[in-house]
Design an enzyme around this catalytic site. Structure first.
Site, PDB file in Angstrom:
ATOM      1  N   GLU A 129       0.829  -1.196   0.000  1.00  0.00           N
ATOM      2  CA  GLU A 129       0.000   0.000   0.000  1.00  0.00           C
ATOM      3  C   GLU A 129       0.864   1.247   0.000  1.00  0.00           C
ATOM      4  O   GLU A 129       1.994   1.245   0.490  1.00  0.00           O
ATOM      5  CB  GLU A 129      -0.901   0.015   1.251  1.00  0.00           C
ATOM      6  CG  GLU A 129      -1.919  -1.104   1.232  1.00  0.00           C
ATOM      7  CD  GLU A 129      -2.832  -1.109   2.446  1.00  0.00           C
ATOM      8  OE1 GLU A 129      -4.004  -1.474   2.294  1.00  0.00           O
ATOM      9  OE2 GLU A 129      -2.387  -0.763   3.554  1.00  0.00           O
ATOM     10  N   CYS A 156       3.451   8.398   1.185  1.00  0.00           N
ATOM     11  CA  CYS A 156       4.067   7.443   2.103  1.00  0.00           C
ATOM     12  C   CYS A 156       4.162   6.129   1.339  1.00  0.00           C
ATOM     13  O   CYS A 156       3.145   5.580   0.917  1.00  0.00           O
ATOM     14  CB  CYS A 156       3.143   7.331   3.321  1.00  0.00           C
ATOM     15  SG  CYS A 156       3.631   6.088   4.500  1.00  0.00           S
ATOM     16  N   CYS A 175       6.994  -6.936   6.534  1.00  0.00           N
ATOM     17  CA  CYS A 175       8.150  -6.412   7.259  1.00  0.00           C
ATOM     18  C   CYS A 175       8.653  -7.485   8.201  1.00  0.00           C
ATOM     19  O   CYS A 175       7.860  -8.232   8.772  1.00  0.00           O
ATOM     20  CB  CYS A 175       7.765  -5.162   8.057  1.00  0.00           C
ATOM     21  SG  CYS A 175       9.177  -4.327   8.834  1.00  0.00           S
ATOM     22  N   CYS A 206       7.782  -5.423  15.141  1.00  0.00           N
ATOM     23  CA  CYS A 206       7.333  -4.526  16.210  1.00  0.00           C
ATOM     24  C   CYS A 206       5.888  -4.891  16.589  1.00  0.00           C
ATOM     25  O   CYS A 206       5.019  -4.961  15.718  1.00  0.00           O
ATOM     26  CB  CYS A 206       7.420  -3.065  15.774  1.00  0.00           C
ATOM     27  SG  CYS A 206       9.100  -2.575  15.309  1.00  0.00           S
ATOM     28  N   CYS A 237       2.706  -2.733  15.485  1.00  0.00           N
ATOM     29  CA  CYS A 237       2.572  -2.369  14.080  1.00  0.00           C
ATOM     30  C   CYS A 237       1.892  -3.495  13.305  1.00  0.00           C
ATOM     31  O   CYS A 237       2.314  -4.647  13.362  1.00  0.00           O
ATOM     32  CB  CYS A 237       3.965  -2.108  13.499  1.00  0.00           C
ATOM     33  SG  CYS A 237       3.959  -1.776  11.720  1.00  0.00           S
ATOM     34  N   CYS A 262      -0.027   5.569  10.114  1.00  0.00           N
ATOM     35  CA  CYS A 262       1.208   4.853  10.433  1.00  0.00           C
ATOM     36  C   CYS A 262       0.940   3.532  11.130  1.00  0.00           C
ATOM     37  O   CYS A 262       0.218   3.478  12.111  1.00  0.00           O
ATOM     38  CB  CYS A 262       2.082   5.699  11.360  1.00  0.00           C
ATOM     39  SG  CYS A 262       3.130   6.816  10.470  1.00  0.00           S
TER      40      CYS A 262
HETATM   41  N1  SAH Z   1      10.238   0.389   9.250  1.00  0.00           N
HETATM   42  C1  SAH Z   1      10.244   1.841   9.295  1.00  0.00           C
HETATM   43  C2  SAH Z   1       8.951   2.424   8.759  1.00  0.00           C
HETATM   44  C3  SAH Z   1       7.771   2.025   9.598  1.00  0.00           C
HETATM   45  S1  SAH Z   1       6.249   2.951   9.513  1.00  0.00           S
HETATM   46  C4  SAH Z   1      10.455   2.292  10.719  1.00  0.00           C
HETATM   47  O1  SAH Z   1      10.349   1.460  11.620  1.00  0.00           O
HETATM   48  O2  SAH Z   1      10.736   3.470  10.947  1.00  0.00           O
HETATM   49  C5  SAH Z   1       6.615   4.553  10.105  1.00  0.00           C
HETATM   50  C6  SAH Z   1       6.434   4.799  11.596  1.00  0.00           C
HETATM   51  O3  SAH Z   1       5.156   4.387  12.092  1.00  0.00           O
HETATM   52  C7  SAH Z   1       7.466   4.096  12.441  1.00  0.00           C
HETATM   53  O4  SAH Z   1       7.982   5.002  13.379  1.00  0.00           O
HETATM   54  C8  SAH Z   1       6.645   3.040  13.121  1.00  0.00           C
HETATM   55  O5  SAH Z   1       7.229   2.580  14.316  1.00  0.00           O
HETATM   56  C9  SAH Z   1       5.343   3.768  13.352  1.00  0.00           C
HETATM   57  N2  SAH Z   1       4.223   2.901  13.673  1.00  0.00           N
HETATM   58  C10 SAH Z   1       4.080   1.589  13.389  1.00  0.00           C
HETATM   59  N3  SAH Z   1       2.911   1.132  13.856  1.00  0.00           N
HETATM   60  C11 SAH Z   1       2.294   2.157  14.443  1.00  0.00           C
HETATM   61  C12 SAH Z   1       1.030   2.317  15.090  1.00  0.00           C
HETATM   62  N4  SAH Z   1       0.204   1.300  15.207  1.00  0.00           N
HETATM   63  N5  SAH Z   1       0.717   3.529  15.582  1.00  0.00           N
HETATM   64  C13 SAH Z   1       1.571   4.570  15.434  1.00  0.00           C
HETATM   65  N6  SAH Z   1       2.753   4.493  14.819  1.00  0.00           N
HETATM   66  C14 SAH Z   1       3.119   3.304  14.333  1.00  0.00           C
END
Ligand code: SAH
Length: 395
Positions: free
Chosen positions: A110, A123, A130, A134, A137, A361
């Site tokens: 996406e 974005c 991934c 985490c 996420c 995000c």
């Molecule tokens: N792999 C990259 C990009 C991830 S998405 C990274 O980790 O930076 C971009 C941001 O959104 C990251 O900071 C990630 O930790 C955050 N993120 C992921 N899941 C989230 C959620 N459920 N709520 C808020 N932020 C989130």
């Protein structure tokens, strides 16, 4: 709770799958010119094809500067359609658009285009899924399918630029100004392809999208050797690091890669990058109620970052399906911001655009929704008082 939170393994090596068909955007300019020559065409046709690609022109009939007899052959050989839109969801009166793309092998990714009064940001995804696991996420909970090719990553930005130029987003025709690698995937775990993408984004038209480096943001979970490599390569794109906790004890569970590279390692690498570019890096911090939003943690984060070239971007958690975690309530958010600022750390709270279309995000999890696989249930946040915070992360 730690056992449950780190249940998914960290995956750095992407499964190997059939490569996407050859595409101009994967090639250097010289390689593209050679490929065109092999097809019996003058080398400059590669430049014509590049111009069409970066303008989002995919229909051979519109490539009127190419002889009609060779349009199909050239586009078939060098501009195969790699991203097929499956559906587009809109929010915010059409100014936020999420597109679900199907790739040649059926993998789904996406991208989200967000138009603001003064800019338009897309974005984009760098991997299908991934491997960074985490627990908060949605993408991370579904594991890694594969790396995207450069052309597959670049294509998402090109599609957004074309949508803006063609006036598909309310507000009239406009220009794509920013790209953030905050979609699916860990960009620095797909370094070579992301590196190629960065070149394409900042190379002037017709061989790229002509964005300024500072308006391109690479967001990483903290792959320290790759941050160092980015530093050595002399790039000055904006760096964002997803910290989410100032102390190793909590970060080990929220961002599992922390078991390999610690908080101190990540901020050291980011500092070196900032020293090289002369610009601040962004520290991403998802505020999760009763998990990482305590005043003590704000102070610890403030002390950690006080004398660094860092800017904190707080993201109220976007709850993912099946998770019992929640965003911090407003008073806790405000307190967190105030404490960081008291330490002299520039701090902003991210707007949560696209939440209602799961475009915010951490909510991107296309494969999950399409295949109807039930989401992983996440552990309940600890209701115990926060652990005593040591001085270890102050280093
Ligand atoms: N792999 C990259 C990009 C991830 S998405 C990274 O980790 O930076 C971009 C941001 O959104 C990251 O900071 C990630 O930790 C955050 N993120 C992921 N899941 C989230 C959620 N459920 N709520 C808020 N932020 C989130």
């Amino acid at each position: 709770m730690d056992d449950a939170m780190t249940a998914l393994p960290l995956v750095f090596d992407a499964p190997r799958r059939g490569k996407p068909p050859r595409h101009l955007a994967d090639l250097t300019r010289e390689q593209a010119r050679a490929a065109v020559t092999e097809l019996g065409q003058p080398a400059f046709r590669a430049d014509q094809l590049a111009r069409h690609f970066y303008r989002g022109v995919t229909d051979p009939a519109r490539m009127t500067d190419l002889p009609a007899a060779v349009r199909e052959e050239l586009t078939g050989a060098l501009l195969p359609g790699l991203l097929t839109p499956v559906r587009t969801l809109s929010a915010d009166g059409g100014r936020t658009r999420k597109t679900l793309w199907r790739l040649h092998d059926g993998a789904l990714v996406e991208s989200v285009l967000m138009r603001y009064p003064d800019r338009a940001t897309v974005c984009i995804s760098s991997q299908a899924g991934c491997g960074m696991a985490c627990p908060f996420c949605a993408t991370g909970q579904n594991g890694l399918t594969r790396n995207l090719s450069a052309a597959e990553i670049i294509g998402q930005a090109v599609a957004a630029a074309a949508a803006m130029a063609d006036g598909e987003v309310p507000g009239g025709p406009g220009r794509l100004s920013n790209v953030v690698f905050m979609g699916m995937g860990e960009p620095l775990a797909n370094y070579a392809r992301v590196r190629k993408t960065l070149d394409a984004l900042v190379t002037p038209a017709p061989h790229g999208l002509g964005l300024s480096q500072r308006s391109v943001t690479v967001s990483t979970v903290g792959v320290v050797p790759a941050i160092r490599r980015l530093t050595e390569e002399g790039l000055h794109v904006t760096l964002a690091v997803s910290l989410h906790a100032p102390d190793d004890e909590l970060r080990d569970s929220l961002v599992p890669i922390n078991t390999r590279w610690k908080v101190a390692d990540v901020v050291d690498a980011a500092d070196a990058y900032a020293a090289r570019t002369g610009r601040r890096y962004s520290v991403e911090y998802a505020l999760i109620r009763d998990v990482n939003d305590q005043p003590e943690r704000a102070d610890l984060l403030g002390r950690l970052l006080a004398d660094r070239r860092a800017h904190v971007n707080l993201i109220p958690l976007n709850p993912t399906p099946g998770s019992r975690w929640d965003a911090s309530p407003l008073p806790a958010q405000r307190e967190f911001v105030a404490r960081l600022r008291a330490h002299g750390v520039p701090t902003t709270v991210r707007d949560t655009r696209g939440q209602d279309i799961d475009g915010a995000c951490g909510q991107l999890a296309a494969a999950d929704r399409v295949e109807g696989v039930p989401s992983v249930a996440l552990p309940t946040p600890s209701l115990e008082p926060p652990v005593e915070l040591g001085a270890e992360a102050d280093a």
